[in-house]
Design a protein around this motif. Structure first.
Motif, short mmCIF file in Angstrom:
data_model
loop_
_atom_site.label_atom_id
_atom_site.label_comp_id
_atom_site.label_asym_id
_atom_site.label_seq_id
_atom_site.Cartn_x
_atom_site.Cartn_y
_atom_site.Cartn_z
N GLY A 51 5.00 -18.13 -57.80
CA GLY A 51 5.03 -19.58 -57.84
C GLY A 51 6.42 -20.17 -57.62
O GLY A 51 6.57 -21.39 -57.59
N ARG A 52 7.44 -19.33 -57.44
CA ARG A 52 8.81 -19.84 -57.28
C ARG A 52 9.18 -20.08 -55.83
O ARG A 52 10.26 -20.62 -55.56
N TYR A 53 8.33 -19.69 -54.88
CA TYR A 53 8.63 -19.95 -53.47
C TYR A 53 7.33 -20.05 -52.68
O TYR A 53 6.30 -19.53 -53.08
N SER A 54 7.42 -20.75 -51.55
CA SER A 54 6.24 -20.90 -50.68
C SER A 54 6.64 -20.88 -49.20
O SER A 54 5.83 -21.19 -48.35
N ASP A 55 7.92 -20.57 -48.94
CA ASP A 55 8.40 -20.46 -47.57
C ASP A 55 9.59 -19.51 -47.52
O ASP A 55 10.06 -19.03 -48.56
N GLU A 56 10.09 -19.25 -46.33
CA GLU A 56 11.18 -18.30 -46.16
C GLU A 56 12.45 -18.74 -46.90
O GLU A 56 13.09 -17.94 -47.58
N ALA A 57 12.80 -20.00 -46.79
CA ALA A 57 14.00 -20.50 -47.47
C ALA A 57 13.87 -20.34 -48.99
O ALA A 57 14.83 -19.93 -49.66
N GLY A 58 12.71 -20.64 -49.51
CA GLY A 58 12.47 -20.48 -50.95
C GLY A 58 12.54 -19.03 -51.39
O GLY A 58 13.06 -18.71 -52.46
N ALA A 59 12.01 -18.13 -50.55
CA ALA A 59 12.06 -16.69 -50.87
C ALA A 59 13.51 -16.20 -50.88
O ALA A 59 13.91 -15.44 -51.77
N ARG A 60 14.29 -16.64 -49.91
CA ARG A 60 15.71 -16.25 -49.87
C ARG A 60 16.45 -16.77 -51.11
O ARG A 60 17.22 -16.04 -51.73
N ALA A 61 16.21 -18.01 -51.47
CA ALA A 61 16.87 -18.59 -52.64
C ALA A 61 16.46 -17.85 -53.91
O ALA A 61 17.31 -17.57 -54.78
N MET A 62 15.18 -17.53 -54.05
CA MET A 62 14.70 -16.81 -55.22
C MET A 62 15.34 -15.43 -55.30
O MET A 62 15.81 -15.01 -56.36
N LEU A 63 15.39 -14.69 -54.18
CA LEU A 63 16.00 -13.36 -54.19
C LEU A 63 17.50 -13.44 -54.49
O LEU A 63 18.03 -12.60 -55.22
N ASN A 64 18.17 -14.43 -53.94
CA ASN A 64 19.59 -14.62 -54.25
C ASN A 64 19.80 -14.87 -55.74
O ASN A 64 20.73 -14.35 -56.35
N ALA A 65 18.92 -15.67 -56.34
CA ALA A 65 19.00 -15.94 -57.77
C ALA A 65 18.78 -14.68 -58.60
O ALA A 65 19.29 -14.56 -59.72
N GLU A 66 18.02 -13.74 -58.06
CA GLU A 66 17.75 -12.46 -58.74
C GLU A 66 18.87 -11.45 -58.51
O GLU A 66 18.81 -10.33 -59.02
N GLY A 67 19.87 -11.79 -57.70
CA GLY A 67 20.96 -10.87 -57.39
C GLY A 67 20.74 -10.09 -56.11
O GLY A 67 21.50 -9.18 -55.80
N GLY A 68 19.66 -10.41 -55.39
CA GLY A 68 19.32 -9.70 -54.16
C GLY A 68 18.19 -8.71 -54.40
O GLY A 68 17.88 -8.35 -55.54
N ALA A 69 17.59 -8.27 -53.31
CA ALA A 69 16.42 -7.38 -53.42
C ALA A 69 16.76 -6.04 -54.05
O ALA A 69 16.00 -5.51 -54.85
N VAL A 70 17.91 -5.47 -53.70
CA VAL A 70 18.29 -4.16 -54.24
C VAL A 70 18.48 -4.24 -55.75
O VAL A 70 17.96 -3.41 -56.50
N VAL A 71 19.19 -5.24 -56.20
CA VAL A 71 19.41 -5.43 -57.65
C VAL A 71 18.08 -5.66 -58.35
O VAL A 71 17.82 -5.09 -59.42
N PHE A 72 17.21 -6.47 -57.74
CA PHE A 72 15.90 -6.74 -58.33
C PHE A 72 15.10 -5.45 -58.48
O PHE A 72 14.58 -5.16 -59.56
N PHE A 73 15.02 -4.64 -57.43
CA PHE A 73 14.25 -3.39 -57.51
C PHE A 73 14.90 -2.39 -58.46
O PHE A 73 14.20 -1.63 -59.12
N ASP A 74 16.22 -2.36 -58.53
CA ASP A 74 16.88 -1.49 -59.51
C ASP A 74 16.44 -1.86 -60.93
O ASP A 74 16.27 -0.99 -61.78
N ARG A 75 16.24 -3.15 -61.17
CA ARG A 75 15.88 -3.62 -62.50
C ARG A 75 14.40 -3.38 -62.84
O ARG A 75 14.08 -3.05 -63.98
N VAL A 76 13.50 -3.54 -61.87
CA VAL A 76 12.07 -3.52 -62.20
C VAL A 76 11.35 -2.23 -61.85
O VAL A 76 10.23 -2.01 -62.30
N SER A 77 11.97 -1.36 -61.06
CA SER A 77 11.30 -0.14 -60.63
C SER A 77 11.74 1.04 -61.47
O SER A 77 12.57 0.93 -62.36
N GLY A 78 11.17 2.19 -61.13
CA GLY A 78 11.61 3.43 -61.74
C GLY A 78 12.96 3.82 -61.15
O GLY A 78 13.60 3.04 -60.47
N PRO A 79 13.38 5.05 -61.40
CA PRO A 79 14.70 5.48 -60.93
C PRO A 79 14.79 5.53 -59.41
O PRO A 79 13.79 5.77 -58.73
#
Length: 135
Positions: A51-79
């Motif tokens: 619910g935090r994005y509905s277009d490409e710009a929103g997705a980029r902003a959301m991922l940036n707020a999360e620290g980027g995709a790599v940081v996000f996956f480091d946090r939520v995934s397994g090793p």
């Protein structure tokens, strides 16, 4: 049901769904991988993103707020892993994005374009177990 059966089932269900910036479903590469994690573990690692994005710009902003995709996956995934095995998840750099993918064993699959899902041989730069670390 074995993990391989679950992955085959999930990919068959997702095959006909086109790409969309629908953060509530499984329409983009991140939510596609999150859907696999939900089926496998019962945990929606993207729940707080929905619910935090509905277009490409929103997705980029959301991922940036999360620290980027790599940081996000480091946090939520397994090793992190050196190489992917069937069912693992990964990120591949492409056009200024990190595209989220699932390993089938011999190939990687991602949500792409109007064709639903796309199988590719190019391995990702980053690989994780889809099973989040438990305390």
């Amino acid at each position: 049901m074995r993990e391989t059966d679950l992955l085959d089932k999930y990919l068959a269900e997702e095959k006909g769904k086109p790409f969309s910036w629908d953060s509530f479903g499984t329409g983009d590469c991140m939510t596609f991988v999150a859907g696999w994690g939900m089926l496998l573990n019962g945990i929606d690692f993207a729940a707080h993103l929905r619910g935090r994005y509905s277009d490409e710009a929103g997705a980029r902003a959301m991922l940036n707020a999360e620290g980027g995709a790599v940081v996000f996956f480091d946090r939520v995934s397994g090793p992190r892993k050196a190489e992917g095995e069937r069912g693992d998840i990964g990120l591949m750099a492409f056009n200024g994005w990190h595209l989220a993918m699932i390993c089938t064993g011999s190939m990687w699959v991602l949500r792409a374009g109007t064709s639903g899902i796309r199988y590719i041989r190019r391995p990702p730069e980053f690989v994780w177990s889809p099973n989040p670390a438990r305390p």
